[in-house]
Design an enzyme around this catalytic site. Structure first.
Site, PDB file in Angstrom:
ATOM      1  N   ASP A 192     -13.541  -3.604  -1.977  1.00 20.08           N
ATOM      2  CA  ASP A 192     -13.512  -3.161  -0.447  1.00 20.08           C
ATOM      3  C   ASP A 192     -14.772  -3.476   0.231  1.00 20.08           C
ATOM      4  O   ASP A 192     -15.669  -2.664   0.001  1.00 20.08           O
ATOM      5  CB  ASP A 192     -12.964  -1.726  -0.191  1.00 20.08           C
ATOM      6  N   ASP A 214       0.892  -1.132  -0.113  1.00 21.82           N
ATOM      7  CA  ASP A 214      -0.208  -0.024  -0.099  1.00 21.82           C
ATOM      8  C   ASP A 214       0.965   1.200   0.015  1.00 21.82           C
ATOM      9  O   ASP A 214       1.691   1.336   0.940  1.00 21.82           O
ATOM     10  CB  ASP A 214      -0.683  -0.003   1.430  1.00 21.82           C
TER      11      ASP A 214
END
EC number: 4.3.2.10
Length: 259
Positions: A130, A11
């Site tokens: 998500d 990330d």
């Protein structure tokens, strides 16, 4: 049975690898090029690189960092974050990515998945979902299940995660990257119910993400969740475990892996 894949996830924000809990409280984990090279050397099957603030900051793709990472990595590299158009797919593939991951843009314009898949092939189009379990009033209103969130987990779209995965696969996504927002960074294991629900519903590979705290969690994602690949960040970034150890644990549990 095909070998199951272990995929470390980077990330990235501000040119650095970070890791948070439930999508917030980010802490620095290092330089993306160095970390990518380390995972390549450890025997990772693939790498996933997500620019986690590109969409919310309305920023362009960070091609120089992606080129630098791709130059160090000789395994498939998936890049996501800020991927909006078919042209973005071309730019990323040219920068050295093997696959591109759509998230918020697919929600805003589902046709982009059909178009990108038709042009470049399903094998390089990933849709990241998500998902967060419904709570309280949401359950009373719409029943048990999970909603899809966009913009780095900041906005509830109201879409059902399982139905959305089916729709994306129908439109040409070659893979679903499924993250449980409830489990992200908690180290309590994948949301196996979510993983299983999506894996059972779609005919394309599902990558389980969010919640890995130990090596058995990775194996659980495959054996109980039905995932084709498992993704983790924290347990690898901070040196708790190596990819090799993860593969050895999975093999001990009877899961085929590439060693």
């Amino acid at each position: 049975m095909l070998a199951k894949r272990i995929i470390p996830c980077l990330d990235v924000t501000g040119g650095r690898v970070v890791k948070g809990v439930n999508f917030v409280e980010l802490r620095d984990a290092g330089d993306p090029v160095e970390i990518a090279a380390r995972y390549n050397a450890q025997g990772a099957d693939e790498l996933t690189f997500l620019d986690i603030t590109a969409t919310s900051d309305e920023r362009d793709l960070i091609l120089p960092i992606i080129e630098a990472v791709a130059s160090q990595v000789f395994i498939p590299l998936t890049v996501g974050g800020g991927v909006r158009t078919v042209e973005d797919v071309r730019r990323l593939l040219n920068a050295g990515a093997d696959k591109t991951s759509f998230n918020s843009a697919a929600i805003a314009n589902p046709d982009v998945i059909s178009q990108a898949s038709a042009k470049y092939g399903a094998q390089c189009i990933v849709v990241a979902i998500d998902a967060k379990r419904r709570q309280g009033a949401e359950v009373a209103e719409r029943g048990e299940g999970w909603d899809v969130y966009s913009h780095g987990g900041r906005k509830n779209t109201g879409l059902d995660a399982v139905q959305w995965a089916v729709e994306m696969a129908r439109r040409g996504a070659g893979e679903i990257l499924l993250t449980s927002m409830d489990r992200d960074g908690t180290k309590s294991g994948f949301d196996l119910q979510l993983t299983r629900a999506v894996s059972d519903a779609v005919g394309v590979p599902v990558i389980a993400s969010g919640g890995v705290g130990n090596l058995d969690h990775l194996a659980d994602g495959v054996q109980q969740g039905g995932a084709d690949a498992v993704l983790a960040a924290s347990i690898f970034h901070y040196g708790e475990f190596t990819v090799r150890q993860a593969k050895e644990r999975m093999r001990e549990r009877g899961i085929p892996v590439r060693l």
